[in-house]
Design a protein around this motif. Sequence first.
Motif, PDB file in Angstrom:
ATOM      1  N   HIS A  83       0.829  -1.202   0.000  1.00  0.00           N
ATOM      2  CA  HIS A  83       0.000   0.000   0.000  1.00  0.00           C
ATOM      3  C   HIS A  83       0.868   1.259   0.000  1.00  0.00           C
ATOM      4  N   ILE A  84       1.904   1.276   0.822  1.00  0.00           N
ATOM      5  CA  ILE A  84       2.789   2.440   0.908  1.00  0.00           C
ATOM      6  C   ILE A  84       3.587   2.615  -0.381  1.00  0.00           C
ATOM      7  N   ASN A  85       4.157   1.536  -0.885  1.00  0.00           N
ATOM      8  CA  ASN A  85       4.988   1.630  -2.095  1.00  0.00           C
ATOM      9  C   ASN A  85       4.185   2.072  -3.316  1.00  0.00           C
ATOM     10  N   LEU A  86       2.978   1.549  -3.456  1.00  0.00           N
ATOM     11  CA  LEU A  86       2.149   1.957  -4.592  1.00  0.00           C
ATOM     12  C   LEU A  86       1.743   3.430  -4.472  1.00  0.00           C
ATOM     13  N   ALA A  87       1.511   3.881  -3.230  1.00  0.00           N
ATOM     14  CA  ALA A  87       1.180   5.302  -3.037  1.00  0.00           C
ATOM     15  C   ALA A  87       2.363   6.182  -3.426  1.00  0.00           C
ATOM     16  N   LEU A  88       3.581   5.749  -3.096  1.00  0.00           N
ATOM     17  CA  LEU A  88       4.776   6.506  -3.466  1.00  0.00           C
ATOM     18  C   LEU A  88       4.943   6.548  -4.988  1.00  0.00           C
ATOM     19  N   LEU A  89       4.757   5.400  -5.644  1.00  0.00           N
ATOM     20  CA  LEU A  89       4.889   5.348  -7.104  1.00  0.00           C
ATOM     21  C   LEU A  89       3.808   6.183  -7.790  1.00  0.00           C
ATOM     22  N   THR A  90       2.607   6.159  -7.235  1.00  0.00           N
ATOM     23  CA  THR A  90       1.523   6.965  -7.799  1.00  0.00           C
ATOM     24  C   THR A  90       1.839   8.456  -7.685  1.00  0.00           C
ATOM     25  N   HIS A  91       2.407   8.850  -6.548  1.00  0.00           N
ATOM     26  CA  HIS A  91       2.773  10.262  -6.366  1.00  0.00           C
ATOM     27  C   HIS A  91       3.839  10.676  -7.373  1.00  0.00           C
ATOM     28  N   VAL A  92       4.833   9.828  -7.570  1.00  0.00           N
ATOM     29  CA  VAL A  92       5.875  10.138  -8.550  1.00  0.00           C
ATOM     30  C   VAL A  92       5.267  10.274  -9.945  1.00  0.00           C
ATOM     31  N   ALA A  93       4.355   9.365 -10.283  1.00  0.00           N
ATOM     32  CA  ALA A  93       3.695   9.426 -11.592  1.00  0.00           C
ATOM     33  C   ALA A  93       2.880  10.700 -11.745  1.00  0.00           C
ATOM     34  N   ASP A  94       2.206  11.127 -10.677  1.00  0.00           N
ATOM     35  CA  ASP A  94       1.430  12.376 -10.718  1.00  0.00           C
ATOM     36  C   ASP A  94       2.340  13.582 -10.932  1.00  0.00           C
ATOM     37  N   ARG A  95       3.459  13.608 -10.187  1.00  0.00           N
ATOM     38  CA  ARG A  95       4.357  14.760 -10.305  1.00  0.00           C
ATOM     39  C   ARG A  95       5.017  14.817 -11.682  1.00  0.00           C
ATOM     40  N   MET A  96       5.306  13.643 -12.272  1.00  0.00           N
ATOM     41  CA  MET A  96       5.984  13.599 -13.564  1.00  0.00           C
ATOM     42  C   MET A  96       5.000  13.587 -14.732  1.00  0.00           C
ATOM     43  N   ASN A  97       3.710  13.666 -14.409  1.00  0.00           N
ATOM     44  CA  ASN A  97       2.662  13.770 -15.426  1.00  0.00           C
ATOM     45  C   ASN A  97       2.718  12.605 -16.419  1.00  0.00           C
ATOM     46  N   LEU A  98       2.844  11.393 -15.892  1.00  0.00           N
ATOM     47  CA  LEU A  98       2.891  10.211 -16.755  1.00  0.00           C
ATOM     48  C   LEU A  98       1.494   9.869 -17.248  1.00  0.00           C
ATOM     49  N   ASN A  99       1.433   9.247 -18.422  1.00  0.00           N
ATOM     50  CA  ASN A  99       0.139   8.896 -19.005  1.00  0.00           C
ATOM     51  C   ASN A  99      -0.371   7.570 -18.437  1.00  0.00           C
ATOM     52  N   GLU A 100      -1.587   7.199 -18.829  1.00  0.00           N
ATOM     53  CA  GLU A 100      -2.214   5.997 -18.287  1.00  0.00           C
ATOM     54  C   GLU A 100      -1.450   4.731 -18.663  1.00  0.00           C
ATOM     55  N   SER A 101      -0.916   4.685 -19.865  1.00  0.00           N
ATOM     56  CA  SER A 101      -0.143   3.523 -20.283  1.00  0.00           C
ATOM     57  C   SER A 101       1.088   3.339 -19.403  1.00  0.00           C
ATOM     58  N   GLN A 102       1.757   4.429 -19.137  1.00  0.00           N
ATOM     59  CA  GLN A 102       2.946   4.364 -18.284  1.00  0.00           C
ATOM     60  C   GLN A 102       2.576   3.968 -16.852  1.00  0.00           C
ATOM     61  N   ARG A 103       1.455   4.464 -16.358  1.00  0.00           N
ATOM     62  CA  ARG A 103       1.000   4.112 -15.011  1.00  0.00           C
ATOM     63  C   ARG A 103       0.696   2.619 -14.910  1.00  0.00           C
ATOM     64  N   GLN A 104       0.083   2.073 -15.939  1.00  0.00           N
ATOM     65  CA  GLN A 104      -0.222   0.644 -15.936  1.00  0.00           C
ATOM     66  C   GLN A 104       1.057  -0.182 -15.935  1.00  0.00           C
ATOM     67  N   ARG A 105       2.032   0.258 -16.680  1.00  0.00           N
ATOM     68  CA  ARG A 105       3.319  -0.444 -16.715  1.00  0.00           C
ATOM     69  C   ARG A 105       4.026  -0.352 -15.366  1.00  0.00           C
ATOM     70  N   ILE A 106       3.821   0.759 -14.642  1.00  0.00           N
ATOM     71  CA  ILE A 106       4.394   0.885 -13.300  1.00  0.00           C
ATOM     72  C   ILE A 106       3.824  -0.181 -12.373  1.00  0.00           C
ATOM     73  N   LEU A 107       2.508  -0.371 -12.437  1.00  0.00           N
ATOM     74  CA  LEU A 107       1.866  -1.392 -11.598  1.00  0.00           C
ATOM     75  C   LEU A 107       2.399  -2.783 -11.922  1.00  0.00           C
ATOM     76  N   GLU A 108       2.544  -3.064 -13.197  1.00  0.00           N
ATOM     77  CA  GLU A 108       3.048  -4.375 -13.604  1.00  0.00           C
ATOM     78  C   GLU A 108       4.496  -4.564 -13.167  1.00  0.00           C
ATOM     79  N   SER A 109       5.298  -3.526 -13.322  1.00  0.00           N
ATOM     80  CA  SER A 109       6.701  -3.607 -12.937  1.00  0.00           C
ATOM     81  C   SER A 109       6.852  -3.770 -11.425  1.00  0.00           C
ATOM     82  N   TYR A 110       6.004  -3.038 -10.664  1.00  0.00           N
ATOM     83  CA  TYR A 110       6.107  -3.150  -9.208  1.00  0.00           C
ATOM     84  C   TYR A 110       5.795  -4.569  -8.745  1.00  0.00           C
ATOM     85  N   GLY A 111       4.821  -5.212  -9.363  1.00  0.00           N
ATOM     86  CA  GLY A 111       4.467  -6.576  -8.983  1.00  0.00           C
ATOM     87  C   GLY A 111       5.660  -7.509  -9.041  1.00  0.00           C
ATOM     88  N   LYS A 112       6.526  -7.335 -10.043  1.00  0.00           N
ATOM     89  CA  LYS A 112       7.714  -8.182 -10.170  1.00  0.00           C
ATOM     90  C   LYS A 112       8.695  -7.919  -9.023  1.00  0.00           C
TER      91      LYS A 112
END
Length: 385
Positions: free
Chosen positions: A78-107
């Motif tokens: 929960h904490i790590n995904l919140a941190l990654l989401t914040h980074v994505a928000d600040r860097m203005n990443l698109n939805e495709s990139q956000r989805q890839r972040i979730l997949e990458s974090y799972g690994k």
Amino acid sequence: MNRNAIIQMAKYGLFGLAAVIVLIFIRNKLFSVSSIPKALQLTYLPADFELDLDNETVYTILSNPYRYATEFEDLVRHINLALLTHVADRMNLNESQRQRILESYGKHHAYLKDLYFDDFTELSEHQSDIKDQWYANDQKQAIETLHEVLSKYTCFLVSHVVIAVLDAPEGKLLVQGKNVQTPCGLALTEGLNPMFKRLEEQASIADFSRSRGMIQEKSKTYIAELATVKVTEKKGINKQLFTKLFGINISSTEIEISALSIMKVGFDLDQGFQVSINQANKQIIVELPAPSILSHEVSPRIDKLDIGLIEGLDQEELNQNINTLRAAFISSSFTDEVVEMAKEKGYSTLETFFQPFLQQLPSGYDLELRFEEVQNIRTAESINF
């Protein structure tokens, strides 16, 4: 073809070659600029880190990680995904990139969760061996330990996940906007550290509240031993007593009595003593009874005793004179000045005692002492003959 024509053609050939070289150079420069991947041209946007954790729930999990192993893993995710989401928000990443972040974090989570758990339990066991046995600061220690473990892996996790998603050559980014930081910097300074600072402050207050009974009992002994004012004084009385018969003095006795008074003024904590915390005003409030006479020893000595022809002194009269001295001692020794001295001694003693606890609390907490008003003087007196 004559010589001049050949020279003229050579000149045109050189000019043509130079023009080709210039065109190739310009084309390469233009191509290199236009070929920068759009994903690397980032504009940072302002964003607030959003994750509200309940301090008590977190502590329940951390207090027994083996029992709540599943909950511990969920908390970390929960904490790590919140941190990654914040980074994505600040860097203005698109939805495709956000989805890839979730997949990458799972690994990464598949192996990191075990590292988090092992590091946390090892550090917790070490701290349990050195913790204070009477001040229960377990909650703050548990939060601080989790903060330490997460900080250890956050930069590794965020950098690997985000850089992989951006496909950035050699990890280089072309960015603009306000408060530009690396992905790691965003996660730590805007997410993890402020969140855990709030959790640690809440935990320190909870620890103090839970330890209040032990603190009160410990400080009670401390105050009783140190927060007293000793007043020493000497007085004397000279009196002539007469023995009468039919209203006529037929014998006289002269007596001189001196006495040493040792009075201790302090706080009878059995009459009322309370420790509490006021979070709104950032105060540790200690309520004390009014200063009173804790002990009063009067040691009398008969300096002169001239008894007349007929004995004119009995035990009752002797005690009355000593009581007169005692009352005089109380009147002259237990003054407003002595009461203020006792209050100052009490404050100094408590300030020394509570200083380590104030350092455990969030910055800005002060000690507030409240005294009852002096009303009836309570004495516990002994007389040495």
